[in-house]
Design an enzyme around this catalytic site. Structure first.
Site, mmCIF file in Angstrom:
data_model
loop_
_atom_site.group_PDB
_atom_site.id
_atom_site.type_symbol
_atom_site.label_atom_id
_atom_site.label_comp_id
_atom_site.label_asym_id
_atom_site.label_seq_id
_atom_site.Cartn_x
_atom_site.Cartn_y
_atom_site.Cartn_z
ATOM 1 N N HIS A 17 5.948 2.439 3.752
ATOM 2 C CA HIS A 17 6.125 2.319 2.307
ATOM 3 C C HIS A 17 5.483 1.009 1.844
ATOM 4 C CE1 HIS A 17 9.256 -0.447 3.515
ATOM 5 N NE2 HIS A 17 9.901 0.528 4.136
ATOM 6 N N GLY B 140 6.595 -1.808 1.341
ATOM 7 C CA GLY B 140 7.007 -2.994 2.107
ATOM 8 C C GLY B 140 6.093 -3.194 3.318
ATOM 9 N N HIS B 141 5.810 -2.090 4.014
ATOM 10 C CA HIS B 141 4.880 -2.176 5.150
ATOM 11 C C HIS B 141 3.485 -2.549 4.666
ATOM 12 C CE1 HIS B 141 7.903 0.780 6.845
ATOM 13 N NE2 HIS B 141 7.876 -0.146 7.767
ATOM 14 N N GLN C 289 16.257 2.236 20.410
ATOM 15 C CA GLN C 289 16.994 1.406 19.455
ATOM 16 C C GLN C 289 17.916 2.223 18.556
ATOM 17 O OE1 GLN C 289 13.173 -0.073 17.640
ATOM 18 N NE2 GLN C 289 14.391 -0.114 15.767
ATOM 19 N N SER D 128 13.020 0.714 2.008
ATOM 20 C CA SER D 128 13.404 1.113 3.359
ATOM 21 C C SER D 128 13.023 2.572 3.556
ATOM 22 C CB SER D 128 14.920 0.957 3.530
ATOM 23 O OG SER D 128 15.344 1.676 4.663
ATOM 24 N N SER D 129 12.656 2.890 4.784
ATOM 25 C CA SER D 129 12.316 4.288 5.098
ATOM 26 C C SER D 129 13.518 5.197 4.884
ATOM 27 C CB SER D 129 11.866 4.392 6.550
ATOM 28 O OG SER D 129 10.902 3.414 6.803
#
Ligand code: PAF
Length: 252
Positions: free
Chosen positions: A34, A36-37, A61, A184-185
């Site tokens: 998104h 952010g990336h 994780q 966020s994803s």
């Protein structure tokens, strides 16, 4: 932009003339990219001669198998978003990333047990192990991490220091929607109604006088609160809405 599904293919390129004597910036991700990336990639592009992106949904994780299963996998859209900013994309398989079956792993024994670690046992073992593997593969001068995952960022910095890794970790400010919700994803899994309500999360984190009052106010607003806590001048929180877990933090 070159996309490498085989690690041998990437390693050959990394040793080749295109990378000789060039500075390298690295952005590790789990995909579902998104804005952010994109900001991390743009920063890496501005700072370095070459930019490498990894896309790997790291199974070790995820402590909740449903969360792993539901994690969005959007490779075609991710590659479109990265176009123009990235030279090489590493998209390894689980088998290639974990030839040892995760019998070798990095464990931090203190801070990783708190906050996210207390609610997601083993999460940071998976994060630190995969980040170490990816840093070894990328051989970058700089690696870029978002401040939204504040505890992850601090633990990665700690690992780099403790293990003398030859890379500079570059923290990047959290990107937010117009109403303040951190990108966020996971946001794309929220219903329309939940997405609107989710904006209260950063607002309350920021405005409440103490961590305890922030937690109480969030519960009053109908969120399930995993924690609100303060560390090093930062207030951090994790909530669940429609069973989707969101984390965020604000500077005090
Ligand atoms: O922040 C993430 O997307 C992941 O935790 C990371 C750093 C790519 C490791 O899988």
């Amino acid at each position: 932009m070159n996309v490498h599904h085989q690690l041998a293919d990437w390693r050959q390129r990394r040793q080749g003339p295109e990378y000789a004597g060039r500075s390298v910036g690295f952005v590790p991700t789990m995909g579902a990219l998104h804005a952010g990336h994109r900001a991390l990639l743009a920063r890496a592009r501005a700072d370095n001669d070459r930019v490498v992106l990894s896309i790997f949904v790291n199974p070790t994780q995820f402590n909740d198998p449903t969360d792993l299963e539901k994690y969005p996998r959007t490779l075609a859209a991710d590659l479109r978003l990265a176009e123009g900013l990235v030279d090489d994309v590493i998209v390894p398989s689980g088998a290639e990333m974990y030839p040892d079956g995760f019998t070798y792993r990095v464990t931090e024994d203190k801070f990783s047990r708190e906050l996210e670690g207390a609610h997601r046992p083993g999460h940071f073992d998976g994060v630190l192990t995969v980040v170490l593997k990816l840093l070894n593969l990328a051989q970058a001068d700089r690696a870029y991490f978002g401040e939204k995952d504040w505890q992850q960022l601090r633990l990665v910095e700690g690992m780099v220091q403790a293990l003398f890794l030859p890379v500079q970790i570059v923290p990047c400010a959290t990107e937010r929607e117009g109403d303040g919700l951190a990108l966020s994803s996971r946001n794309r899994r929220l219903s329309h109604a939940a997405r609107i309500r989710a904006a209260q999360f950063p607002q309350i984190l920021r405005a409440a006088p103490t961590a305890d009052t922030a937690a109480a106010k969030l519960r009053e607003c109908g969120f399930d609160v995993d924690y609100v806590a303060e560390r090093a001048g930062v207030r951090l929180g994790a909530i669940r809405i429609e069973n989707i877990r969101l984390i965020d933090n604000v500077r005090l």
